[in-house]
Scaffold this active site. Structure first.
Site, PDB file in Angstrom:
ATOM      1  N   HIS A  96       0.827  -1.205   0.000  1.00 49.46           N
ATOM      2  CA  HIS A  96       0.000   0.000   0.000  1.00 49.46           C
ATOM      3  C   HIS A  96       0.861   1.255   0.000  1.00 49.46           C
ATOM      4  O   HIS A  96       2.049   1.232   0.345  1.00 49.46           O
ATOM      5  CB  HIS A  96      -0.918   0.012   1.226  1.00 49.46           C
ATOM      6  CG  HIS A  96      -0.155  -0.001   2.514  1.00 49.46           C
ATOM      7  ND1 HIS A  96       0.413   1.136   3.051  1.00 49.46           N
ATOM      8  CD2 HIS A  96       0.163  -1.010   3.352  1.00 49.46           C
ATOM      9  CE1 HIS A  96       1.033   0.827   4.177  1.00 49.46           C
ATOM     10  NE2 HIS A  96       0.907  -0.469   4.387  1.00 49.46           N
ATOM     11  N   GLU A 156      -1.588  -7.016   7.615  1.00 47.66           N
ATOM     12  CA  GLU A 156      -0.234  -6.820   8.114  1.00 47.66           C
ATOM     13  C   GLU A 156      -0.046  -7.559   9.435  1.00 47.66           C
ATOM     14  O   GLU A 156      -1.017  -7.855  10.150  1.00 47.66           O
ATOM     15  CB  GLU A 156       0.038  -5.322   8.302  1.00 47.66           C
ATOM     16  CG  GLU A 156       1.430  -4.982   8.812  1.00 47.66           C
ATOM     17  CD  GLU A 156       2.566  -5.454   7.908  1.00 47.66           C
ATOM     18  OE1 GLU A 156       2.642  -6.672   7.637  1.00 47.66           O
ATOM     19  OE2 GLU A 156       3.388  -4.611   7.509  1.00 47.66           O
TER      20      GLU A 156
END
Length: 249
Positions: A29, A102
């Protein structure tokens, strides 16, 4: 005679089908509001910053002409925004997969490395030595991340045989996935691999079982940043390199 000829022609076609390659455009990202502060923000659902959105737009332009079959993303705000910007150019909506999230840093979340080292010195020392099997209190180890992320990648590859797919995930998760597929010592994944915001990695997978992967492009940000001279590069990997450890954000 014709039947023999047909069989001879069909055999190469069958082999060709078996040797199809699935290409994953594996993307971290864009930058977040915490990236510049270098804080641990794995499980923290932080937003993409304006800078991060611009990085994603640049990457979307780069990939606009690619024939993309689908766009997948973790279900965190920063990856969803990045994936949505990229998917828009292909008239697609990202498919969310929580397994691509994550790594969670537990009680270290939103703290800087310096703060963590001061407050949890022994725990931090153990984690530095082996972040693959050791986890901070209430957090995840690298092994736990792979346990949930690898099945996601397998599902995507098997569903999109011979196609190109975008997958938007996170810094630690991507490093662990790439390291796993390439057979690296994952105890050193933080020191030996980097992932810049909104970087592009390209992995080709065989469609036969077991899956085999080949890395074609790694940590590429040429869509938004010109090539830097060696003296200008400021890596943020870990304290081993003499720089602050880049938190997962």
């Amino acid at each position: 005679m014709m039947s023999h000829l047909h069989g001879a022609m069909a055999e190469p076609e069958a082999k060709k089908a078996k040797s199809q390659v699935t290409r994953l455009l594996l993307i971290r990202h864009g930058a977040t509001v915490l990236t510049a502060e270098d804080r641990f923000a794995g499980a923290t659902d932080v937003l993409l910053s304006d800078e991060g959105a611009k990085q994603a737009e640049k990457l979307a332009e780069r990939l606009a002409c690619s024939k993309v079959a689908a766009v997948y993303s973790s279900d965190m705000k920063r990856t969803i925004k990045t994936a949505t910007i990229i998917a828009k150019a292909h008239d697609m909506t990202p498919v969310l997969m929580p397994g691509l999230r994550e790594i969670s840093h537990g009680r270290w979340e939103e703290l800087t490395r310096v703060e963590v080292e001061a407050k949890f010195r022994e725990e931090y020392s153990q984690w530095q030595a082996d972040p693959f099997t050791f986890a901070p209190e209430d957090g995840e180890s690298g092994l736990q991340v792979l346990t949930r992320a690898l099945p996601c990648i397998r599902e995507i590859v098997e569903k999109h045989q011979g196609q190109t797919v975008v997958v938007v995930s996170h810094k630690a998760t991507i490093r662990l996935l790439i390291g796993s597929y390439l057979g690296f010592d994952l105890r050193r994944y933080r020191d030996n691999l980097d992932q810049k915001p909104c970087c592009l990695n390209v992995l080709d997978f065989t469609t036969t079982k077991p899956l085999h992967a080949r890395l074609q492009l790694f940590n590429d940000i040429s869509h938004y940043e010109a090539r830097q001279e060696c003296g200008q590069i400021k890596p943020q990997l870990s304290s081993l390199w003499g720089f602050p450890a880049a938190a997962s954000s």
